[in-house]
Design an enzyme around this catalytic site. Structure first.
Site, short mmCIF file in Angstrom:
data_model
loop_
_atom_site.label_atom_id
_atom_site.label_comp_id
_atom_site.label_asym_id
_atom_site.label_seq_id
_atom_site.Cartn_x
_atom_site.Cartn_y
_atom_site.Cartn_z
N GLU A 97 11.11 -8.36 -3.92
CA GLU A 97 11.29 -7.08 -3.20
C GLU A 97 10.96 -6.53 -1.82
OE1 GLU A 97 11.76 -3.74 -2.38
OE2 GLU A 97 10.15 -2.73 -3.73
N TRP A 152 0.64 -1.00 0.04
CA TRP A 152 0.44 -0.03 -0.17
C TRP A 152 1.15 1.15 0.37
CZ3 TRP A 152 1.94 2.37 4.00
CH2 TRP A 152 2.94 1.29 5.30
N ASN A 153 2.19 1.66 0.44
CA ASN A 153 3.02 2.52 0.40
C ASN A 153 3.47 3.37 -0.80
OD1 ASN A 153 4.97 0.83 -0.48
ND2 ASN A 153 6.74 1.38 0.74
N HIS A 201 -3.24 -6.79 -4.40
CA HIS A 201 -3.21 -5.11 -4.36
C HIS A 201 -3.73 -5.35 -2.25
CE1 HIS A 201 -1.16 -1.64 -3.68
NE2 HIS A 201 -1.98 -1.35 -5.04
N ALA A 202 -2.09 -4.83 -2.26
CA ALA A 202 -2.73 -4.34 -0.45
C ALA A 202 -4.76 -4.14 -0.16
CB ALA A 202 -2.47 -3.64 0.61
O1 LIG Z 1 8.82 0.04 0.27
C1 LIG Z 1 9.12 0.58 -1.30
C2 LIG Z 1 9.56 2.22 -1.77
C3 LIG Z 1 10.22 2.16 -2.87
C4 LIG Z 1 10.05 3.14 -3.28
C5 LIG Z 1 10.58 3.94 -4.41
O2 LIG Z 1 10.65 2.88 -5.87
O3 LIG Z 1 11.10 5.08 -4.79
#
Ligand SMILES: O=CCCCC(=O)O
Length: 453
Positions: free
Chosen positions: A230, A132-133, A157-158
């Site tokens: 990742e 979700w971030n 997805h989250a």
């Molecule tokens: O949690 C990972 C964030 C990656 C953010 C990015 O690719 O800039």
């Protein structure tokens, strides 16, 4: 177990929407559609697949405000950063629009054959499990190269960003991609396991926690399916005595506090050489006071809320446990529902949660290093391997550290950040495989050796 997903604005607590989870029959039908569409999609000339990228970028551009609002509502990202997230997706699409044909062209290799080359063939339906971030960016950076290479995509997805997931599916449809090229699955953990083991799914890409990575890799590995993982990070940000703080302080602050610290590549451990320690702390504290805290939907806000109350509680627990072990609060450390105050902890040492674990929130752990060698040693003391950043004016000396850093990235005088042109990924508990760049588009293809005598 409830059969619905409820999304909530983490800033106001208000319920946004309810969604029904898919039943097994619906998921079966989605999998078959994905496979059927793949069998047509892979035959389309690459040039035609690339052509659709232009429209995809156009829609993102036209709908930027609407999408940014949705991101901010669902997971609390400050609106300004949500806009930047959409703009970054556009730059990703433009990058692959320009380069995909070159990356996927047959690669001639001279041997004793009349002709020998590598042909990059798509694999089929690829499952993505995304967090979700960065609800648009994480999905697009996987989906754009993967679909362009001729695969089809299923997205789990989250749950808290289900609205974003549905809008992304519409986006591909509206851009002219065959219906079924990109599909969402609103599924339980058990259903996701079944999807992974289904013969129609050829590989899995996960961005998420180390725990999720281990679980998904186990299921996929058992079915002999490739994964790209990742996972989390605990990036060190090393400040040597000769760092130019006036020039780089804002970058250093952003490295920790953007997205309220909820980023795998955020600077989490600030390892500061002894001589510059006090000056750095003073400037860092001052800079923190200037961060504009508020409603994520306001255009001026720089730091808002975490994405869920339980996430803020988790951060609070890590901080409390670290304090019990000797860490000292210099600024912050108050929680109100999903909001966690920007926090600085000093006297941090290995063995404390804020040193050993990934802290997914606005908490800076400051560690004093005796000298340069000690700073590198402390930076390497982590199970994670996503990235390290080093601030110094002595570039020659810094370059000598490159081989000592085992991470997927080493940034000098810049925060660790992703860029469509550069590979992105980790080592150790941060996972394996690469996204973005040529590496990313070649993750989900069969690198077929062709030999003509
Ligand atoms: O949690 C990972 C964030 C990656 C953010 C990015 O690719 O800039």
């Amino acid at each position: 177990m409830s059969n619905k997903i409820i999304t909530r604005n983490p800033f106001s607590g208000e319920v946004l929407k309810e969604y029904a989870l898919f039943n097994d029959e619906e998921i079966k039908s989605i999998l078959h559609t994905s496979d059927n569409v793949f069998n047509e999609w892979k035959k389309k000339p690459l040039k035609n697949r690339v052509k659709l990228l232009n429209k995809l970028a156009d829609i993102l551009h036209d709908q930027k405000v609407k999408y940014a609002n949705l991101i901010s509502q669902e997971m609390g990202k400050p609106y300004k950063e949500s806009i930047s997230e959409i703009e970054k997706c556009i730059s990703l699409i433009e990058f692959y629009e320009k380069n995909a044909e070159m990356f996927l062209a047959d690669e001639l290799i001279k041997t004793d054959a009349r002709e020998s080359f590598i042909s990059y063939d798509p694999l089929g339906c690829i499952l993505a499990i995304m967090p979700w971030n960065y609800p648009f960016w994480q999905v697009m950076r996987f989906a754009v190269p993967t679909i362009t290479a001729g695969n089809t995509v299923l997205l789990k997805h989250a749950n808290n960003v289900t609205g974003c997931a549905l809008v992304i599916q519409d986006l591909f449809k509206e851009a002219g991609y065959p219906k079924g090229c990109f599909q969402n699955v609103l599924a339980t953990h058990e259903q996701v396991e079944e999807i992974i083991t289904n013969d129609l799914v050829k590989a899995v890409s996960l961005t998420g926690s180390e725990k999720a990575g281990r679980a998904i890799a186990k299921v996929a590995g058992n079915s002999l399916k490739k994964t790209v993982l990742e996972l989390g990070g605990n990036n060190a940000c090393i400040i040597w005595n000769d760092a130019d703080l006036d020039k780089y302080l804002q970058v250093i602050v952003k490295a920790r506090f953007q997205n309220a610290g909820q980023s795998c590549i955020a600077a989490k451990r600030f390892i500061v050489e002894d001589e510059i320690y006090d000056l750095f702390l003073e400037k860092f504290k001052k800079a923190l006071k200037n961060i504009k805290i508020g409603d994520p939907l306001h255009s001026e806000t720089e730091l808002a809320t975490l994405a869920r109350i339980d996430l803020a509680e988790g951060v609070e627990h890590q901080v409390t446990e670290s304090i019990k072990k000797g860490a000292r609060v210099v600024v912050g450390n108050k929680r109100d529902k999903a909001f966690f105050e920007p926090t600085i902890l000093t006297d941090v040492t290995p063995g404390m949660p804020v040193f050993d674990e990934e802290v997914f929130g606005p908490v800076a752990a400051i560690i004093r290093a005796k000298d340069k060698e000690h700073s590198i040693q402390l930076a390497s003391e982590s199970n994670y391997g996503l990235g390290t950043m080093l601030f110094t004016e002595n570039i020659d000396k810094a370059k000598k550290e490159i081989t000592k850093i085992e991470d997927g990235a080493f940034f000098i005088n810049e925060m660790v950040k992703s860029d469509p042109r550069l590979p992105f990924g980790g080592t150790k508990a941060s996972g394996y495989g690469r996204e973005l760049s040529k590496e990313g588009i070649l993750e989900f293809v069969n690198k077929k050796t062709v030999y003509i005598k």
